[in-house]
Design an enzyme around this catalytic site. Structure first.
Site, PDB file in Angstrom:
ATOM      1  N   PHE A   1      39.634  21.404  48.129  1.00  0.00           N
ATOM      2  CA  PHE A   1      40.548  22.535  47.985  1.00  0.00           C
ATOM      3  C   PHE A   1      40.252  23.399  46.777  1.00  0.00           C
ATOM      4  CE2 PHE A   1      42.715  19.326  45.342  1.00  0.00           C
ATOM      5  CZ  PHE A   1      43.022  20.067  44.211  1.00  0.00           C
TER       6      PHE A   1
ATOM      7  N   CYS B   1      35.867  20.031  39.078  1.00  0.00           N
ATOM      8  CA  CYS B   1      35.160  18.783  38.799  1.00  0.00           C
ATOM      9  C   CYS B   1      34.271  18.913  37.573  1.00  0.00           C
ATOM     10  CB  CYS B   1      34.348  18.335  39.999  1.00  0.00           C
ATOM     11  SG  CYS B   1      32.943  19.399  40.382  1.00  0.00           S
TER      12      CYS B   1
ATOM     13  N   SER C   1      36.890  13.723  45.618  1.00  0.00           N
ATOM     14  CA  SER C   1      37.175  12.650  44.663  1.00  0.00           C
ATOM     15  C   SER C   1      36.227  11.479  44.863  1.00  0.00           C
ATOM     16  CB  SER C   1      38.621  12.176  44.832  1.00  0.00           C
ATOM     17  OG  SER C   1      38.773  11.499  46.069  1.00  0.00           O
TER      18      SER C   1
ATOM     19  N   GLU D   1      40.708  10.425  36.355  1.00  0.00           N
ATOM     20  CA  GLU D   1      40.461  11.856  36.553  1.00  0.00           C
ATOM     21  C   GLU D   1      41.802  12.516  36.853  1.00  0.00           C
ATOM     22  OE1 GLU D   1      37.578  14.862  39.088  1.00  0.00           O
ATOM     23  OE2 GLU D   1      38.356  13.065  40.080  1.00  0.00           O
TER      24      GLU D   1
ATOM     25  N   LYS E   1      34.117  21.272  57.840  1.00  0.00           N
ATOM     26  CA  LYS E   1      35.508  20.821  57.815  1.00  0.00           C
ATOM     27  C   LYS E   1      36.042  21.125  56.419  1.00  0.00           C
ATOM     28  CE  LYS E   1      38.379  18.307  56.757  1.00  0.00           C
ATOM     29  NZ  LYS E   1      39.687  18.617  56.040  1.00  0.00           N
TER      30      LYS E   1
END
Length: 498
Positions: free
Chosen positions: A149, A281, A226, A382, A173
């Site tokens: 996202f 990230c 993730s 994280e 996707k």
């Protein structure tokens, strides 16, 4: 309420599952759209379309592919504001940040435009008597991407432009949280002349993901997300015989030596920690202050943090927008709330923050935690939000050990005026991307993006030369041809009666 659909075989396709996911405007907290979740049959239809399209696209000339990509780049440039508006409306990041995301994605389109150079093979002549050996690269077939996202346009563009430039067809996707940008990217690709079926988009949740990972006609899968999901993607895709590149999470450290320009370091820490609400990230999550720099550096960061303008992403005055969902906002806030209990000093507390007129939005103020124990959740996990931890180290050696002991190895940076220290750091640190006085060292398009340790699962990084290698397979051809002058041969002399 608007429903976001799939894109299969060059046209929008309504979902038939009867299952939908909510799409919120993070600045208001209101659900403004819904996205159709694909069935297994709809994923299969997208793959079937891609497989059929590969028969001609895989054999198409490099000139044809690059002509489409050049036109695509032109259309992306013309529509960059529109795409950025879609990102801001569904993700929440400020418009300037969304524009930057589109620009960085377009770098890979530009790289793909030069694929004719990148796909040149190698030739060795006369390796033995009249024997030549050539190495070439060919497309895999149908490949897929599963994207997060936080960069709903850039990360898909890290994948499909190179994949289709190499002659593959693609099934995307995207994240169900902000799916409109990917659909618009597919529409523009079709407008640029990309044949039907070469690029397909299936919206959905785990049902769609698992079918992508299991489908026998998909040769390779790219993923960014993730670490737990990256591990899952790798294991399940490999189980089904697929090539995989899966990029996971991060806890990026920024090491500040005593000789650094602390004002510059503080400015860069603010930008790298709080830009895009920390939902990157490659965000700086930890500042490692070496020697006696800590107090002054923390003071400078705190002063700047308190002056950040937080508001809706479509407000030009906003420097930071909301987080993606209410649940994620609350999870990030919980790390700040528990930090003091676990031994950290909360210098700036961003919890409980709201924006006038947008009280239901998913806003969170920025937080700064100092002297964070390495055992604290805020250091170990994280967080993926606007929370910056500061840890102290007495020496460079202590600092480098601290960074290298981290389970992640995505990106890292050092701030110093000492060239020798910087050189030593870039060789000793265990991370895939290193910045020297650059806090977010995301490579340009012709170099590759990817980390080490629990930040990468698979052998090859994304885009650049690694991306081209990932989306192609090598073939070596050995040939020997007889010399026409040999026995019998061809005689082009004047004919005679003898």
């Amino acid at each position: 309420m608007k429903t976001i659909t799939h894109w299969i075989d060059g046209k929008p396709v309504e979902g038939t599952s009867g299952r939908f996911g909510p799409v919120y405007n993070p600045a208001t907290g209101a659900q403004e759209k819904q996205v159709a979740f694909a069935t297994v049959d709809e994923v299969d239809a997208a793959v079937a379309s891609a497989k059929a399209a590969f028969e001609s696209w895989g054999e198409s000339s490099l000139a044809k592919r690059t002509a489409v990509l050049f036109k695509y780049r032109e259309l992306l440039d013309a529509h960059r504001d529109e795409i950025a508006e879609l990102i801001t409306a569904e993700h929440g990041k400020v418009h300037s940040d969304a524009l930057g995301e589109v620009a960085r994605g377009m770098e890979i389109v530009e790289l793909a435009c030069g694929i004719s150079v990148q796909l040149k093979g190698e030739l060795s002549t006369q390796v033995s008597t009249r024997v030549d050996v050539a190495s070439i690269r060919q497309p895999l077939g149908v490949v897929a991407g599963i994207t997060p996202f936080n960069f709903p346009a850039m990360v898909p563009m890290w994948m499909f432009p190179l994949a289709i430039a190499c002659g593959n067809t693609f099934v995307l996707k995207p994240s169900e949280k902000d799916p409109s940008a990917s659909l618009r990217l597919a529409e523009l690709a079709s407008e640029a002349g990309l044949p039907d079926g070469v690029l397909n988009v299936v919206q959905g949740d785990k049902t769609a993901v698992d079918r992508v990972l299991e489908h026998p006609d998909i040769e390779a899968v790219s993923f960014v997300g993730s670490t737990p999901i990256a591990k899952y993607i790798q294991l399940k895709a490999v189980e089904h015989g697929k090539r995989v590149q899966a990029l996971g999470g991060a806890k990026n450290h920024m090491l500040v030596l005593p000789d650094a320009d602390l004002d510059h370091a503080a400015d860069q820490a603010i930008n790298a920690a709080y830009g895009s609400a920390g939902e990157r990230c490659m965000a700086v999550s930890v500042v490692v202050a070496v020697g006696d720099t800590g107090d002054e550096l923390v003071g400078k960061i705190a002063e700047r943090a308190k002056n950040l303008r937080i508001g809706p992403g479509d407000d030009p005055a906003s420097e930071m927008g909301p987080l993606i969902t209410r649940e994620h906002r609350d999870k990030v806030a919980s790390y700040v709330s528990s930090a003091a209990e676990q031994g950290a000093e909360v210098v700036v507390d961003g919890t409980g923050f709201s924006v006038d007129g947008h009280e239901d939005g998913f806003f969170l103020g920025v937080s700064l935690l100092d002297r964070v124990p390495l055992t604290a959740d805020a250091y170990r996990d994280e967080i993926f939000g606007p929370v910056l931890c500061v840890v102290r180290a007495d020496t460079y050696e202590e600092a480098i050990k601290l960074i290298n002991d981290s389970r992640w190895g995505n990106g890292t940076a050092i701030f110093t005026r000492d060239g020798g220290a910087a050189r030593r750091f870039q060789l000793e640190v265990k991370a895939g991307m290193v910045g020297v006085n650059v806090p977010i060292p995301v490579p340009v398009g012709y170099h590759s993006f990817g980390g080490w340790k629990d930040s990468l699962f698979g052998d090859l990084h994304v885009y650049g030369n690694d991306g081209i290698a990932f989306y192609t397979q090598g073939k070596v051809i050995t040939t020997r041809w007889p010399d026409p002058a040999d026995a019998g041969g061809i005689n082009l002399g004047f004919p005679s009666n003898s």
